[in-house]
Write a protein that holds these residues in place. Structure first.
Motif, PDB file in Angstrom:
ATOM      1  N   ILE B 186       9.980  -2.452  14.727  1.00  0.00           N
ATOM      2  CA  ILE B 186       9.197  -1.522  13.919  1.00  0.00           C
ATOM      3  C   ILE B 186       8.526  -0.458  14.780  1.00  0.00           C
ATOM      4  O   ILE B 186       8.202   0.636  14.316  1.00  0.00           O
ATOM      5  CB  ILE B 186       8.160  -2.286  13.058  1.00  0.00           C
ATOM      6  N   PRO B 204       2.960   0.533  11.208  1.00  0.00           N
ATOM      7  CA  PRO B 204       2.983   1.939  10.793  1.00  0.00           C
ATOM      8  C   PRO B 204       1.692   2.376  10.101  1.00  0.00           C
ATOM      9  O   PRO B 204       0.985   1.575   9.508  1.00  0.00           O
ATOM     10  CB  PRO B 204       4.151   1.991   9.804  1.00  0.00           C
ATOM     11  N   CYS B 362       6.715  -5.870   9.774  1.00  0.00           N
ATOM     12  CA  CYS B 362       5.460  -5.997  10.514  1.00  0.00           C
ATOM     13  C   CYS B 362       4.411  -6.763   9.727  1.00  0.00           C
ATOM     14  O   CYS B 362       3.403  -7.179  10.259  1.00  0.00           O
ATOM     15  CB  CYS B 362       4.932  -4.629  10.916  1.00  0.00           C
ATOM     16  N   GLY B 363       4.643  -6.928   8.406  1.00  0.00           N
ATOM     17  CA  GLY B 363       3.747  -7.751   7.606  1.00  0.00           C
ATOM     18  C   GLY B 363       2.608  -7.003   6.954  1.00  0.00           C
ATOM     19  O   GLY B 363       1.757  -7.606   6.299  1.00  0.00           O
ATOM     20  N   LYS B 364       2.578  -5.690   7.104  1.00  0.00           N
ATOM     21  CA  LYS B 364       1.437  -4.946   6.573  1.00  0.00           C
ATOM     22  C   LYS B 364       1.478  -4.834   5.048  1.00  0.00           C
ATOM     23  O   LYS B 364       0.431  -4.869   4.410  1.00  0.00           O
ATOM     24  CB  LYS B 364       1.413  -3.545   7.210  1.00  0.00           C
ATOM     25  N   CYS B 365       2.664  -4.679   4.464  1.00  0.00           N
ATOM     26  CA  CYS B 365       2.728  -4.559   2.993  1.00  0.00           C
ATOM     27  C   CYS B 365       3.394  -5.784   2.376  1.00  0.00           C
ATOM     28  O   CYS B 365       4.410  -6.260   2.875  1.00  0.00           O
ATOM     29  CB  CYS B 365       3.487  -3.325   2.527  1.00  0.00           C
ATOM     30  N   CYS B 368       7.308  -5.900   1.308  1.00  0.00           N
ATOM     31  CA  CYS B 368       8.211  -6.003   2.456  1.00  0.00           C
ATOM     32  C   CYS B 368       8.081  -7.365   3.115  1.00  0.00           C
ATOM     33  O   CYS B 368       9.067  -8.058   3.331  1.00  0.00           O
ATOM     34  CB  CYS B 368       7.923  -4.881   3.448  1.00  0.00           C
ATOM     35  N   THR B 414       6.250   0.632  -0.287  1.00  0.00           N
ATOM     36  CA  THR B 414       5.737   0.160   0.994  1.00  0.00           C
ATOM     37  C   THR B 414       5.257   1.335   1.845  1.00  0.00           C
ATOM     38  O   THR B 414       5.498   2.486   1.506  1.00  0.00           O
ATOM     39  CB  THR B 414       6.862  -0.558   1.762  1.00  0.00           C
ATOM     40  N   CYS B 416       6.177   2.051   5.027  1.00  0.00           N
ATOM     41  CA  CYS B 416       7.250   2.693   5.784  1.00  0.00           C
ATOM     42  C   CYS B 416       8.599   2.326   5.191  1.00  0.00           C
ATOM     43  O   CYS B 416       8.684   1.489   4.310  1.00  0.00           O
ATOM     44  CB  CYS B 416       7.146   2.320   7.270  1.00  0.00           C
ATOM     45  N   LEU B 418      10.999   0.528   6.261  1.00  0.00           N
ATOM     46  CA  LEU B 418      11.685  -0.699   6.673  1.00  0.00           C
ATOM     47  C   LEU B 418      11.976  -1.617   5.485  1.00  0.00           C
ATOM     48  O   LEU B 418      13.063  -2.171   5.368  1.00  0.00           O
ATOM     49  CB  LEU B 418      10.888  -1.462   7.736  1.00  0.00           C
ATOM     50  N   GLY B 419      11.000  -1.777   4.611  1.00  0.00           N
ATOM     51  CA  GLY B 419      11.218  -2.651   3.460  1.00  0.00           C
ATOM     52  C   GLY B 419      12.445  -2.234   2.656  1.00  0.00           C
ATOM     53  O   GLY B 419      13.376  -3.026   2.470  1.00  0.00           O
TER      54      GLY B 419
HETATM   55  S1  SF4 Z   1       7.401  -1.619   4.925  1.00  0.00           S
HETATM   56 FE1  SF4 Z   1       6.955  -1.061   7.041  1.00  0.00          FE
HETATM   57  S2  SF4 Z   1       4.716  -1.081   7.145  1.00  0.00           S
HETATM   58 FE2  SF4 Z   1       5.261  -2.242   5.323  1.00  0.00          FE
HETATM   59  S3  SF4 Z   1       5.383  -4.398   6.036  1.00  0.00           S
HETATM   60 FE3  SF4 Z   1       7.446  -3.529   6.121  1.00  0.00          FE
HETATM   61  S4  SF4 Z   1       7.585  -2.854   8.237  1.00  0.00           S
HETATM   62 FE4  SF4 Z   1       5.435  -3.097   7.841  1.00  0.00          FE
END
Ligand code: SF4
Ligand SMILES: Cc1cc2nc3c(=O)[nH]c(=O)nc-3n(C[C@H](O)[C@H](O)[C@H](O)COP(=O)(O)O)c2cc1C
Ligand code: FES
Lengths: 195, 462
Positions: B186, B204, B362-365, B368, B414, B416, B418-419
């Protein structure tokens, strides 16, 4: 448990000097600790916190986000077998299975003699050379099972010591801070602080 | 180490020399990565030209004229991005993204290992154009040799007055600091990279407001560019933006590095004109891949790295330029083509890509973090022969909550992309090969005629 040696404290201070803010030096200095001991010890993290003027919890918080940092001793040689898509298509799982069988351990663990750790990792940017692996982050391409066995034998016999340093050492060349270092980092920060 | 025949002309594992070569020419020079080798082969002439005969604005204009699209994934024109910096806000920073970790992608590492000075020259010129006094070169943690070569190259460049104070005797000064990550995909996302560079967990930031050009490193204006993007800058300055624009396709200018991996006879990294077709690289031009292995056909291919929607045989003839690929429902991304032949198990392929995103979230949202793990578990359950009747519906349902509508470009719940990236392989594979998923659920094994892998253990959380 080890703190950073005096020589490494000198290097750490030099690294800190390259950034507008000390905390930016955290990841490079964690690597330095891992290079010193093969893993990142709790004492080293406390010491790093002192050097950067932050709390040990902040150091730990950042360190645990990143996969390369190990908090317990691992093998002298970490063998990371990529199993991501391009490698999976060309026999990565079979290679990993062979590696596990050959070393008598499962991915994610270390041999009893402390020589080898195997891991099943994500893409290592060698996709056209599948199946690919890294030993302490040095590459081997299109690895056959026979070549894997030879690699292990070579590593055991110390034949690759020049090319592959023990776990924890990445680049063997450090960026030097030259005489004409423009010192813009700190002046830049001073400008921000002045606002 | 090889058990498939490789032409002996390859001097570098993976690199196939062919066609006009803007940024890979020096890969054939044995000492091209050293200071002497670089200077002997025309290195640092662009820097001299820029600093002694051009204003920063003129340098910027050349890059604008080239219409070079960023090579890191989003394909945003570099010259336009540089123009987003607010005037008169200093300090401002240049950050070089060398975190290359998108599955299928292999080219930035090559550029850093084999031509580190070319990158450094591009960095100093870019810093001059945008008025940055400090640049950070962020290399992926796992790339020991790239770090070593760049450290040596920087030391030599400093010693020769090409980086640092009063470069080439002019009043322009910039420091370039080599820094590196520690294993987290990430962190390739530009705002996560900035967090990492500040010593934080690489999560992010929300855009807006945190567009790096406005509020980046230390909340100062920051340009983040990819390694390949900046490696092209010396050529553009030497030969002109127009010369670059004349190469490739009008809507995606210049040459571009593509890694073609998977089931082809000769996988490799090629510097090709933008707009080339996949068909040409796979089958037609003898210097490239030499067809699919064992004369088989293409079942699917990923055109732009693991985050991209998959393409199928009807897409082989599409020119690989940005608007064409975007319109066809995928992206050029990071120049990574992964070819799967007609014996590929689509469920297994899909699972492997999804496991990547589940591991790297990354676990922030919540959508995701939770969603990618769910997706991975359901697919793994299918592969293990324990699929349930409603699994396919659940899969699509979870996809829907990560990226409503499963549209392209993806809609995002989300912070970013990535999700939503984890949804691409599923949306692609289920749409085309639904029967393969159903077969797994009904019979606990793949359809006949696909190759099985010795997948064992390891799910998302190991
Ligand atoms: S969408 Fe991006 S910011 Fe949100 S948890 Fe996934 S990696 Fe992290
Ligand atoms: C999940 C994710 C991962 C990314 N990884 C990378 C990467 O490894 N390297 C890279 O250059 N860009 C990566 N990007 C794109 C960067 O955010 C950014 O757009 C790019 O570095 C800008 O450079 P460019 O304009 O020169 O392409 C990634 C983006 C996302 C969303
Ligand atoms: S998929 Fe194995 S190196 Fe990229």
């Amino acid at each position: 448990m080890p703190r950073l040696t005096d020589a490494n404290v000198t290097i750490a201070k030099e690294i800190i000097g390259r950034y507008p803010r000390p905390k930016s030096a955290l990841i490079p200095i964690l690597h330095l600790a891992q290079e010193q001991d093969g893993y990142v010890s709790e004492d080293a993290m406390r010491h790093i916190a002192e050097l950067l003027g932050i709390t040990p919890a902040e150091v730990y918080g950042t360190a645990t986000f990143y996969e390369m940092f190990k908090f317990e001793p691992v093998g002298r040689y970490c063998i990371n077998v990529c199993t991501n898509i391009s490698c999976q298509l060309l026999g990565a799982w079979e290679l990993l299975e062979h590696a596990e069988h050959h070393l008598g351990i499962k991915a994610g663990s270390t041999t009893d003699d402390g020589m080898f750790t195997i891991e099943d990792v994500e893409c290592i940017a060698a996709c056209t050379e599948a199946p690919a692996l890294q030993v302490n982050y040095r590459y081997r391409y299109r690895v056959t099972h026979a070549e894997f066995d030879l690699l292990i034998a070579d590593l055991r016999a110390g034949g690759l010591a020049d090319e592959i340093p023990p776990h924890g050492t990445l680049a063997r060349v450090r960026q030097r801070t030259p005489q004409n270092w423009a010192d813009t980092g700190r002046t830049a920060q001073a400008e921000v602080d002045a606002r | 180490m090889t058990d498939t025949p490789t032409p002996t002309s390859y001097t570098v594992p993976g690199l196939v020399p062919t066609g006009p070569r803007l940024i890979t020419a020096r890969f054939d020079v044995a000492d091209g990565f050293t200071y002497d080798g670089y200077v002997r082969t025309g290195g640092y002439t662009a820097l001299r030209k820029a600093l002694t005969s051009m204003t920063p604005q003129q340098v910027h204009d050349e890059v604008r004229t080239s219409e070079m699209q960023g090579r890191g994934g989003a394909g945003f024109p570099a010259g336009t991005k540089w123009g987003f910096l607010p005037p008169d806000v200093f300090p401002r920073y240049l950050v070089i993204n060398g975190d290359e970790s998108e599955p299928g992608t292999y080219k930035d590492r090559m550029l850093m290992e084999l031509d580190p000075h070319q990158l450094i020259e591009g960095v100093v010129i870019a810093a001059y154009a945008i008025g940055a006094a400090q640049a950070f070169l962020y290399v992926r943690g796992e790339m020991a040799l790239a770090q070593e070569r760049l450290a040596q190259a920087l030391n030599d460049a400093y010693a020769n007055g090409l980086v640092g104070r009063n470069i080439l005797g002019t009043d322009f000064s910039v420091d370039v600091t080599l820094t590196w990550g520690a294993g987290a995909y990430i962190v390739g996302e530009e705002t996560a990279l900035i967090e990492s560079l500040e010593g934080e967990r690489g999560m992010p930031r929300l855009k807006p407001p945190f567009f790096p050009a406005a509020k980046g490193l230390y909340m100062q204006p920051t340009i983040v560019n990819n390694v390949e993007t900046l490696s092209n800058v010396p050529w553009i300055i030497n030969e002109s933006g127009q010369a670059f624009h004349d190469l490739g396709a009008p809507t995606s200018t210049g040459m571009r590095m593509f890694a073609v991996s998977g089931h082809v006879n000769r996988p490799g990294v090629f510097e090709v004109p933008n707009g080339i077709t996949t068909f040409r690289m796979l089958f037609e031009a003898p210097e490239y891949c030499g067809g699919v292995r064992h004369g088989r056909s293409v079942k699917a291919f990923i055109p732009g790295g693991a985050s991209a929607m998959w393409f199928f045989d009807e897409h082989l003839d599409l020119p690989l330029d940005k608007p064409t690929v975007d319109q066809a429902g995928s992206m050029l991304g990071s120049g990574a083509i992964v070819v799967m032949d007609d014996r590929t198990d689509m469920v297994a392929a899909c699972w492997r890509v999804v496991r990547f995103f589940a591991r790297e979230s990354c676990g922030k949202c919540t959508p995701c973090r939770e969603g990618t793990t769910w997706l991975e578990r359901i697919l793994k359950r299918m592969l293990d022969g324990h699929g349930r009747a409603d699994d396919l519906a659940t899969l699509l349902d979870v996809c829907e909550s990560i990226s409503p509508g499963l549209a392209w470009p993806p809609r995002q719940t989300t912070i970013c992309p990535l999700g939503p990236s984890a949804v691409s392989p599923i949306a692609s594979a289920v749409r085309r090969f639904q029967h393969e998923f159903e077969h797994y659920v009904q019979h606990g094994r793949p359809i006949d005629g696909v190759e099985r892998h010795a997948i064992h253990g390891a799910g998302a959380h190991v």
